[in-house]
Scaffold this active site. Structure first.
Site, PDB file in Angstrom:
ATOM      1  N   PHE A 131       0.826  -0.889   0.077  1.00  0.00           N
ATOM      2  CA  PHE A 131       0.116  -0.385   0.031  1.00  0.00           C
ATOM      3  C   PHE A 131       0.825   1.109  -0.173  1.00  0.00           C
ATOM      4  CE2 PHE A 131      -2.206   3.819   1.608  1.00  0.00           C
ATOM      5  CZ  PHE A 131      -3.507   3.437   1.092  1.00  0.00           C
ATOM      6  N   ASP A 218       9.561   2.591   2.279  1.00  0.00           N
ATOM      7  CA  ASP A 218       7.854   3.329   2.439  1.00  0.00           C
ATOM      8  C   ASP A 218       7.603   3.573   3.820  1.00  0.00           C
ATOM      9  OD1 ASP A 218       5.504   4.007   2.789  1.00  0.00           O
ATOM     10  OD2 ASP A 218       4.167   3.798   1.422  1.00  0.00           O
ATOM     11  N   LYS A 247       2.820  10.096   8.210  1.00  0.00           N
ATOM     12  CA  LYS A 247       1.108  10.005   9.420  1.00  0.00           C
ATOM     13  C   LYS A 247       1.610  10.462  10.871  1.00  0.00           C
ATOM     14  CE  LYS A 247      -1.132   6.407   7.064  1.00  0.00           C
ATOM     15  NZ  LYS A 247      -0.448   5.107   6.097  1.00  0.00           N
TER      16      LYS A 247
HETATM   17  C1  LIG Z   1      -1.106   5.452   5.277  1.00  0.00           C
HETATM   18  C2  LIG Z   1       0.670   5.603   4.286  1.00  0.00           C
HETATM   19  C3  LIG Z   1       0.756   6.350   2.575  1.00  0.00           C
HETATM   20  C4  LIG Z   1      -0.676   7.021   2.518  1.00  0.00           C
HETATM   21  O1  LIG Z   1      -0.068   8.164   3.279  1.00  0.00           O
HETATM   22  P1  LIG Z   1      -1.924   9.293   2.868  1.00  0.00           P
HETATM   23  O2  LIG Z   1      -1.526   9.855   4.492  1.00  0.00           O
HETATM   24  O3  LIG Z   1      -2.910   8.690   2.945  1.00  0.00           O
HETATM   25  O4  LIG Z   1      -1.352   9.630   1.616  1.00  0.00           O
HETATM   26  C5  LIG Z   1       1.708   5.276   1.186  1.00  0.00           C
HETATM   27  N1  LIG Z   1       2.231   3.917   2.336  1.00  0.00           N
HETATM   28  C6  LIG Z   1       1.858   3.628   3.336  1.00  0.00           C
HETATM   29  C7  LIG Z   1       3.052   2.419   4.607  1.00  0.00           C
HETATM   30  C8  LIG Z   1       0.907   4.188   4.297  1.00  0.00           C
HETATM   31  O5  LIG Z   1       0.680   3.219   5.392  1.00  0.00           O
END
Ligand SMILES: *Cc1c(COP(=O)(O)O)cnc(C)c1O
Length: 398
Positions: A131, A218, A247
């Site tokens: 994700f 990520d 986040k």
């Molecule tokens: C939440 C998340 C995203 C996306 O972040 P947004 O602020 O919602 O765009 C991308 N990568 C990972 C691993 C995430 O947990």
């Protein structure tokens, strides 16, 4: 509560609860009922709700200067860049406002890296169950066909591989000379709390070094103490070329960051990327404060200890439960994989246990408590989950 959702797009299946106030790991609804927060706004409010120092800094900066523009130098942005790069062993930062945007910046770096190497159709390796966000590029990089449905044509240039599988990467390397980068989460969050092996991360690092690929992690969800280290990459003893954060960086104030080192830090030239809001004085000052507090309070080590307590508690309390297939995690990022679909547990946990949880991939209860929880709150999360899951065990044995 009035139903005022008529004019909101139906992007979310919302619980019929709205919180009006929070403090630390606790939340209250309009009726004054108290809840225990085991998701922290999905790994965002790691330092808890209404953290007083952060609240004070927001007020002070709002009364000083909110926004100028990246046309000018921004002192707090420069300080945050220095602070984050020092912490993560990186050289340069680009600031934006969300995780998806930070990943977009990383993907653009990978494309530029390919362009500089004169790769005509560069490929970025991405993982099954990944994700990375909901923009078209990050949706294309994500490995969830259900979430991609209806949005064709997706962006080309991604090659998807099974997660935690070094052989798959080696095979791809032999077959595709156009590969320029690898993008992955060191712990897959939305994908069901799957933890990368340290050896896998090390082998990826070696392959990237040998082949001149960018290793892009990520850490939007795993970064900033969540997994019991500042960054989950540390569990593999590696440093990526590109590190993506968001986040927890603003503890609820929107901010994302794409950090890079070495050659990757030199790819972007003036005019090639940008953001109106990205790196504004307010967001950057908040993020500097978040990091100061985390460092001062030893938050990563605390998350490691509390995470162990949570895992142990769950393994003890749910031992032999017929519905529980696995309990796994790293730091305060914990998943309980069940045998059957269990999305209804989110509503039941709220109503019956006054506990905030999420369920991902239909069958995995995901726990992301604030990192400032005390031990009693961790034990309360365990006790409430054990009570929540008790009737399911009876249903099965009946
Ligand atoms: C939440 C998340 C995203 C996306 O972040 P947004 O602020 O919602 O765009 C991308 N990568 C990972 C691993 C995430 O947990």
């Amino acid at each position: 509560m009035n139903d005022n959702t008529t004019h909101l797009m139906a992007a979310y299946a919302r619980q019929p609860v709205s919180f009006v106030r929070g403090r630390g790991a606790r939340l209250w609804d309009a009726e004054g009922r108290e809840y225990l927060d085991a998701i922290a706004g999905v790994a965002v409010t790691s330092l808890g709700h209404a953290q007083p120092e952060i609240a004070a800094v927001i007020a002070e900066q709002a009364n000083t200067l909110l926004h100028t523009s990246n046309v000018f130098r921004i002192d707090w942005q420069e300080r945050l860049g220095q602070c984050l790069c020092g912490l993560a062993g990186m050289d340069k930062a680009f600031f934006c406002n969300s995780g998806a945007e930070a990943n977009e910046a990383a993907l653009k770096l990978a494309r530029l890296h390919g362009y500089r190497r004169q790769v005509a159709n560069p490929l970025i390796l991405v993982m099954e169950n990944a994700f990375h966000g909901r923009s078209l590029a990050t949706l294309s990089a994500s490995g969830n066909p259900a979430k991609q449905q209806g949005f064709a044509p997706l962006l080309p240039g991604f090659l998807r591989l099974p997660y935690n599988d070094t052989d798959a990467v080696r095979t791809a390397a032999r077959q595709h000379p156009e590969i320029v980068a690898v993008l992955l989460e060191p712990v897959q969050g939305e994908g069901g709390i799957r933890v990368a092996d340290a050896a896998y991360l090390q082998q990826l690092r070696e392959l990237c070094d040998a082949r001149g690929w960018l290793l892009m992690l990520d850490e939007v969800q795993t970064g900033l103490g969540r997994t019991g280290a500042w960054f989950a990459a540390e569990h593999g003893g590696i440093t990526p070329d590109v590190l993506i954060l968001a986040k927890a960086l603003g503890n609820g104030f929107p901010i994302g960051a794409c950090l890079a080192r070495g050659g990757a830090a030199e790819l972007i030239a003036p005019g090639q990327h940008g953001s109106t809001f990205g790196g504004n004085p307010l967001a950057c000052r908040v993020a500097c404060t978040v990091i100061d507090i985390m460092a001062r309070e030893g938050i990563p080590a605390r998350a490691a200890a509390l995470g162990q307590r949570l895992l142990n508690g769950l393994r003890q309390g749910l031992a032999g439960h017929p519905e529980v297939l696995a309990i796994r995690g790293q730091g305060l990022m914990v998943g309980i994989e069940l045998r059957h679909k269990c999305t209804e547990l989110v509503g039941r946990a709220l109503a019956e246990q006054r506990l905030l949880i999420t369920v991902t991939r239909d069958r995995v209860i995901r726990l992301l408590p604030p990192l400032i929880c005390d031990e009693a709150q961790i034990d309360a999360i365990v006790a409430r989950l054990v009570r929540l899951l008790a009737p399911i065990a009876k249903e099965i044995s009946a």
